[in-house]
Design an enzyme around this catalytic site. Sequence first.
Site, PDB file in Angstrom:
ATOM      1  N   GLU A 107       0.860  -1.187   0.000  1.00  0.00           N
ATOM      2  CA  GLU A 107       0.000   0.000   0.000  1.00  0.00           C
ATOM      3  C   GLU A 107       0.901   1.244   0.000  1.00  0.00           C
ATOM      4  O   GLU A 107       1.970   1.236   0.630  1.00  0.00           O
ATOM      5  CB  GLU A 107      -0.827  -0.065   1.297  1.00  0.00           C
ATOM      6  CG  GLU A 107      -1.780   1.080   1.546  1.00  0.00           C
ATOM      7  CD  GLU A 107      -2.470   0.920   2.929  1.00  0.00           C
ATOM      8  OE1 GLU A 107      -2.014   0.094   3.764  1.00  0.00           O
ATOM      9  OE2 GLU A 107      -3.468   1.621   3.153  1.00  0.00           O
ATOM     10  N   LYS A 144      -9.525   2.531  -1.594  1.00  0.00           N
ATOM     11  CA  LYS A 144      -9.737   1.791  -0.330  1.00  0.00           C
ATOM     12  C   LYS A 144     -11.051   2.212   0.335  1.00  0.00           C
ATOM     13  O   LYS A 144     -11.277   3.407   0.596  1.00  0.00           O
ATOM     14  CB  LYS A 144      -8.553   2.067   0.594  1.00  0.00           C
ATOM     15  CG  LYS A 144      -8.538   1.271   1.887  1.00  0.00           C
ATOM     16  CD  LYS A 144      -7.262   1.618   2.673  1.00  0.00           C
ATOM     17  CE  LYS A 144      -7.065   0.774   3.907  1.00  0.00           C
ATOM     18  NZ  LYS A 144      -5.826   1.152   4.620  1.00  0.00           N
ATOM     19  N   CYS A 163      -5.131  -3.426   2.487  1.00  0.00           N
ATOM     20  CA  CYS A 163      -4.811  -3.488   3.916  1.00  0.00           C
ATOM     21  C   CYS A 163      -6.034  -3.699   4.816  1.00  0.00           C
ATOM     22  O   CYS A 163      -6.584  -4.773   4.848  1.00  0.00           O
ATOM     23  CB  CYS A 163      -4.001  -2.252   4.320  1.00  0.00           C
ATOM     24  SG  CYS A 163      -3.034  -2.588   5.831  1.00  0.00           S
TER      25      CYS A 163
END
Length: 268
Positions: A38, A110, A148
């Site tokens: 990330e 995200k 993540c």
Amino acid sequence: MLIGTVQFAPRYGQPEANRAHVAALVAGVSADVLVLPELFTSGYFFQATADARAAAEPVPKGPSCAWLIEQARATGTTFVAGLPERGPEGGLFNSAVIVPPDGPVTCYRKIHLYNEEKLHFAPGRQPPPVVDLTARDGTSYRLGLMICFDWFYPEVARSLALRGADIIAHPSNLVRKNCPRAMPIRALENRVFTVTANRYGSESNGKATLTFIGQSQACAPDGELLYRAPRVGDAADVVEIDPAEARLKRVTAHNELWEDRAPATYSS
Ligand code: ACM
């Protein structure tokens, strides 16, 4: 086909140095899919939103996407990488891209922002992507993408698997200890391959320090660990898999993973 992760410690606010570091790490690595961490261009623990903005790039027109496209074309590898994105209206997103050697770039923003990320980024509100791809030996596979802390919401991996992902790429900057133990379960409960690329090292935002836990890893549809990198240190690890294994959803003679779901009973 060969899938793998690139683990390193990005330098804060130094995209060119980080790209050069990755180029050196992947030189000579043969892989169909390589997952980078990330925010691999920028580092993670922003001291101010201005730093996130300064590091953010348009996708796919920015310099890091251009660099990933070049790397993909030169090597025949599909790269998956996280980077800060500046959207067309100026919004900032913690995004990741899938960059195949011969196809369009796919971007995912995200959904589940972690802690202070919420001070700098807007959450994504589009479903995470599943992309049809072909490995260098002609093997077809479907690649899903999450970032993540999305691991903490099993719905994300589940929805990717329900939409046909064989492999879930998972660029990460993990700080909590649990994810390396949780991802084998995400793989098992969805019967997919997972590939988590994490960073290592520490960063301070002036008030607190975060230490990233390394341990980039790949998991198989039976929940077994295929490899795990150390907590600290550069690593470019690759493992051979057959993505067709992820299409076998039979658990026992009387249980088929998708057929046995009862969403009406737990939809609320
Ligand atoms: C995280 O989502 N980077 C912890």
